[in-house]
Design an enzyme around this catalytic site. Structure first.
Site, mmCIF file in Angstrom:
data_model
loop_
_atom_site.group_PDB
_atom_site.id
_atom_site.type_symbol
_atom_site.label_atom_id
_atom_site.label_comp_id
_atom_site.label_asym_id
_atom_site.label_seq_id
_atom_site.Cartn_x
_atom_site.Cartn_y
_atom_site.Cartn_z
ATOM 1 N N GLY A 290 -28.232 6.250 26.527
ATOM 2 C CA GLY A 290 -29.643 6.410 26.179
ATOM 3 C C GLY A 290 -30.576 6.012 27.313
ATOM 4 C CG HIS B 125 -32.214 -1.788 23.748
ATOM 5 N ND1 HIS B 125 -31.424 -2.461 22.849
ATOM 6 C CD2 HIS B 125 -31.478 -1.667 24.873
ATOM 7 C CE1 HIS B 125 -30.258 -2.734 23.410
ATOM 8 N NE2 HIS B 125 -30.258 -2.261 24.647
ATOM 9 C CD GLU B 126 -32.457 0.353 27.782
ATOM 10 O OE1 GLU B 126 -32.003 -0.503 28.569
ATOM 11 O OE2 GLU B 126 -31.758 0.915 26.908
HETATM 12 N N1 TRP Z 1 -27.270 -1.385 29.326
HETATM 13 C C1 TRP Z 1 -27.531 -0.093 28.763
HETATM 14 C C2 TRP Z 1 -28.244 -0.369 27.459
HETATM 15 O O1 TRP Z 1 -27.705 -0.635 26.461
HETATM 16 C C3 TRP Z 1 -26.280 0.691 28.505
HETATM 17 C C4 TRP Z 1 -25.912 1.732 29.504
HETATM 18 C C5 TRP Z 1 -26.737 2.629 30.065
HETATM 19 C C6 TRP Z 1 -24.625 2.047 29.990
HETATM 20 N N2 TRP Z 1 -26.017 3.469 30.862
HETATM 21 C C7 TRP Z 1 -24.738 3.131 30.840
HETATM 22 C C8 TRP Z 1 -23.375 1.503 29.783
HETATM 23 C C9 TRP Z 1 -23.640 3.684 31.491
HETATM 24 C C10 TRP Z 1 -22.271 2.055 30.415
HETATM 25 C C11 TRP Z 1 -22.400 3.143 31.268
HETATM 26 O O2 TRP Z 1 -29.414 -0.434 27.413
HETATM 27 ZN ZN ZN Z 2 -28.844 -2.582 26.081
#
Ligand code: TRP
Ligand code: ZN
Length: 878
Positions: A266, A302-303
């Site tokens: 996402g 979230h981000e």
């Molecule tokens: N940290 C990201 C989130 O949850 C997750 C994420 C984004 C991710 N791109 C990714 C995890 C690629 C593994 C691979 O907000």
């Molecule tokens: Zn996250």
């Protein structure tokens, strides 16, 4: 399965502090057509806490090494060793500067990990272990460094060249543009980001609690700039909410979001420079459904929240992933509950838990919220880490109560600011502030599997005592045969004829709602001064991620549905009633009495729909979904489940026609605009339309056609399209609508995805053949994850009926597709595999065919990602 050597397993028990640290990281990217040169200057020191070896082992994959020097002295081949995964430099000093230059090929990067190209722009995705595809580095989250980044490209090649932090300079020399960025906050490499492209920008400002001005920028392709206003408003709401709720202020002068078309997940919380899938940023009423608007709001929050829960305080190692993800999901879900309807948000979360997380927790990939081992960490970005992890934080917040929970998170953020820590560090803050012993509670982090809570009761009229006996059972999961009893907070109330009763335990009046701390395998609670036979309202607001078993009488369920003061419990009671009807029918037992009660209570709700929250009623009309129903069986028959569910839907539609139609028509005028009330009205109205279309009647098809062509927003237009396409008697009308929808929206990629998805999820006809044709469609692009999700994942995950066709052809199809996708994008291939991994929970005919598909996949040369899931699924002994 893999011609390469056996895939190694990484274990939590083997964690060691890094032998070297990187104080400063200076990176220079020269972007050329066809290749990129990356040179790094790393200030490396031996970790004072660990002095073992003189060899430095850096991570690095698919890098073309061009030069290597220590403190300006070039190394020759005897000084180092290059393996497919590492660069090992022998006999390094205590403290030195490592110069390294490598060449990489972003244009050829189809895995979308590291530096890659998406629709003409360059972008990065480094979590979890993608930075090692950019340059040699200590690519682990407990190595935190201060980053400086220089991006160089031909003058005029890109309007936008971004990296984390602040822009120090932006100049042109000899036809080259040189942009210099500096991030003052130490961070692990997984939070690094770089973007270069020709992008438009929407700007705004935010004044923080302490009066600092923050520049907010959302970058997209120029055509999409006007679709960013909603994301911008959501961002500002999230920033304010985090100040008010957690006392967390933003720390840099600038916060940037970039939207890209090709993205594996996402969005990503890179420090100061979040990168988003376009599907989680772009929103406009004409082209975006209400559900998608809410998703944008939730993901933006979230981000953003990760800036504290993840970035300022990060994870020591990837086993601690839920430390940031569980906490951040809990934070974003509370934000969404505050912005919209709390009960509805809770229902959506529980629906996801029950139909996806509980299923994962009962399968071959089951793992604790803090896993003990993995082959490929990308496989552990799961609903267990995210959603169950969030439930664990929610339980802690509820155990402490709002005041102490806030004190504990304040302590957590201040004590560990700038550090990489563990789940245990988090729990310890909760423990210190509350003075409570949470040692048994910690089992939520280490024990996998969904606990079952079997509840029975007894009323003793003579003594005026009511007792509840709760017995807990945690099923075995791979690698964990024996389980210990867990600490389960059970929120509950008792209803008498006049409403809730006062709860008296050991002579103490506890009010009308309490949380029982269930800690033993079996526990009995005695309520005193109970003057009438009460009815329990259990696990209110879903106070723990468990399965509750309590034999409600039909009239009790009816009562809960109509008058429980907890909205979640009303919905849950309705789900129980529907589940009873469906399971009796699935088991071939008489279910007429139960069905009559269901119809009666639905009629009552619909007749008086205006008296309640329309959004809640909308959810109450939904039958439990097929994956959830399947999960209730040791061996499920998917064909029977689908048939019975469709029949009940048809039966309800037929019996409740008048009420449904009346509700549909009366809501017409309240379903206009973007207010919460209008969204709720649309949601209810569109549910009634789906029911009406179950009936073979041209009048109802006419209503849907009319709604389709007159809709002024995507929610209504798409709901009408979906109702037509998914109805069995509307083939001609559906074809016309599909054509006109494509005509209208062919230039909006995200809407075309919905057009794909509605066809791939149609529960009848030869959908497999149609899916094969969609893969050949001009708008399909096998390299774009959103397109793969819209066609293949929609078919495998949202079309239970056709995917589980008795021929098994769909299983084989999925295996073939995954084998192909795995060559290009292992992360996506591995995620698509999930529906096949649950083979052992289906009746033999299906289990056999699903297993066969897995076995045929195992004949291919597989990535680590797919290999791990296939081998674990096939190994599961049953
Ligand atoms: N940290 C990201 C989130 O949850 C997750 C994420 C984004 C991710 N791109 C990714 C995890 C690629 C593994 C691979 O907000
Ligand atoms: Zn996250």
């Amino acid at each position: 399965m893999s011609a390469s050597t056996a895939t190694p397993v990484t274990r939590l028990a083997d964690y060691r502090a890094p032998e070297f640290l990187i104080e400063k990281t200076h990176l220079t990217f020269e972007l050329h057509e066809g290749y990129t040169d990356v040179s790094s200057r790393l200030t490396i020191v031996r970790n004072p806490k660990s002095t073992k070896t003189n060899d430095l082992a850096l991570h690095g994959e698919q890098l073309e090494l061009h030069s290597l020097a220590i403190d300006e002295r070039s190394l020759d081949s005897g000084d180092y060793q290059v393996t497919p995964q590492n660069l090992i430099i022998h006999n390094v000093p205590e403290r030195f500067v490592l110069h390294c230059s490598v060449r990489i090929y972003p244009e050829k990067n189809t895995a979308l990990e590291g530096l890659y190209c998406s629709s003409g722009m360059y972008c990065t995705q480094c979590e979890a272990e993608g930075f090692r595809k950019i340059t040699y580095y200590l690519d682990r989250p407990d190595v935190m460094s201060e980053f400086e980044t220089v991006i160089i490209a031909r003058e005029g090649a890109f309007s936008t060249m971004l990296s984390n932090g602040n822009c120090l300079s932006d100049t042109v020399h000899d036809g080259k543009r040189v942009v210099h960025w500096h991030d003052p906050f130490k961070k692990p490499s997984y939070l690094f980001a770089l973007v270069a492209g020709n992008l438009a920008c929407l700007e705004d400002h935010f004044t923080t609690q302490s009066g600092r001005d923050v520049l907010l920028q959302i970058y997209t392709e120029a055509k999409d700039r006007e679709k960013c206003h909603f994301a911008m408003q959501s961002l500002k709401k999230a920033m304010r909410w985090d100040e008010e709720t957690y006392g967390r202020e933003y720390d840099l002068d600038r916060f940037m979001i970039v939207a890209v078309d090709d993205f594996n997940m996402g969005a990503m919380e890179n420090k100061g420079l979040n990168i988003f899938n376009t599907s989680c940023v772009l929103a406009h009423p004409a082209s975006t459904t209400d559900a998608a608007f809410q998703r944008v709001e939730g993901v933006i929050a979230h981000e953003y929240f990760h800036n504290w829960s993840g970035n300022r305080v990060t994870c020591r190692d990837w086993f601690q992933l839920s430390l940031k993800e569980g906490l951040t999901v809990y934070r974003d879900s509370e934000f969404s509950a505050d912005m919209n309807s709390r009960a509805v948000k809770r229902i959506e979360d529980v629906n996801l838990l029950r139909s996806v997380q509980f299923v994962e927790d009962a399968g071959p990939m089951a793992h604790p919220v803090r896993p003990d081992s993995y082959m490929e960490i990308s496989n552990f970005y799961t609903v267990t880490i995210y959603e169950k992890g969030a439930e664990v934080v929610r339980m802690l917040a509820n155990i402490l109560g709002p005041k102490l929970y806030r004190q504990a998170t304040d302590l957590y953020f201040s004590r560990f600011d700038g550090q990489a820590v563990t789940c245990d560090d988090f729990v310890q803050c909760m423990e210190e502030i509350s003075g409570r012993d949470l040692s048994q509670f910690r089992l939520w982090y280490s024990q996998a599997g969904t606990p079952e809570l079997h509840i029975s009761d007894h009323y003793d009229a003579d003594r005026q005592q009511y007792s509840l006996t709760l017995r807990q059972y945690v099923p075995a999961t791979p690698g964990q045969a024996e389980k210990k009893p867990m600490h389960i907070p059970v929120k509950m109330a008792l209803y008498g004829n006049q409403g809730t009763l006062n709860l008296v335990i050991n002579g103490q009046n506890k009010g009308t709602e309490i949380v029982l701390d269930i800690c033993q395998e079996q526990q009995t609670i005695v309520f005193e001064q109970v003057v009438e036979q009460p009815m329990p309202s259990l696990l209110r607001s879903f106070s723990a991620p468990v399965r509750v078993f309590y034999d409600y009488q039909l009239d009790q369920l009816q009562k809960l549905i109509l008058l429980d003061s907890d909205g979640f419990c009303r919905w849950d009671a309705m789900q129980s009633l529907m589940r009873i009807v469906l399971s009796k029918a699935i088991d071939g037992k008489g279910h007429q009495a139960e069905q009559m009660v269901l119809i009666k209570v639905l009629r009552q709700l619909l007749a008086d729909y205006a008296a309640m929250d329309a959004a809640l009623l909308a959810y109450m009309l939904d039958l439990p979904n097929e994956p959830y129903l399947a999960s209730l069986y040791e061996k499920a028959n998917p064909v029977t489940i689908s048939r019975v569910r469709t029949q009940l839907q048809h039966e309800l539609a037929t019996q409740l026609q008048t009420e449904l139609l009346n509700c549909y028509q009366s809501l017409q005028n309240s379903a206009i605009g973007l207010s919460a009330q209008a969204m709720a009205a649309r949601s209810l109205r569109n549910r009634t339309l789906v029911y009406l279309l179950q009936i073979d009647d041209a009048r109802y098809r006419g209503l849907a056609q009319q709604q389709f062509s007159q809709a002024e927003n995507m929610t209504d237009q798409f709901a009408a399209l979906r109702a037509l396409v998914h109805a069995e008697h509307a083939h001609t009308e559906a074809q016309t609508a599909l054509q006109s929808f494509y005509q209208q929206w062919q230039h909006e990629s995200l809407v075309v995805n919905m057009w794909f998805q509605v066809q791939a999820s149609r529960p009848w006809g030869d959908v497999l053949q149609e899916v094969r044709e969609l893969l050949q469609h001009e708008a399909f692009d096998a390299r774009n994850p959103n397109k793969l999700r819209a066609v293949i994942a929609a078919f495998a995950n949202q079309n239970f009926t056709r995917f589980h066709d008795s021929s098994g052809n769909a299983y084989q199809f999925l295996a073939e597709q995954i084998a192909g996708i795995d060559q290009r994008n292992p992360q996506i291939a591995s995620r698509l595999l999930t529906p096949l991994t649950h083979w052992h929970r289906f009746v033999d005919e299906h289990a056999c065919l699903m297993r066969k598909a897995l076995e045929s996949l195992s004949q291919h040369e597989l990535s680590k990602d797919v290999y791990e899931v296939v081998s674990k699924s096939l190994n599961k002994a049953h």
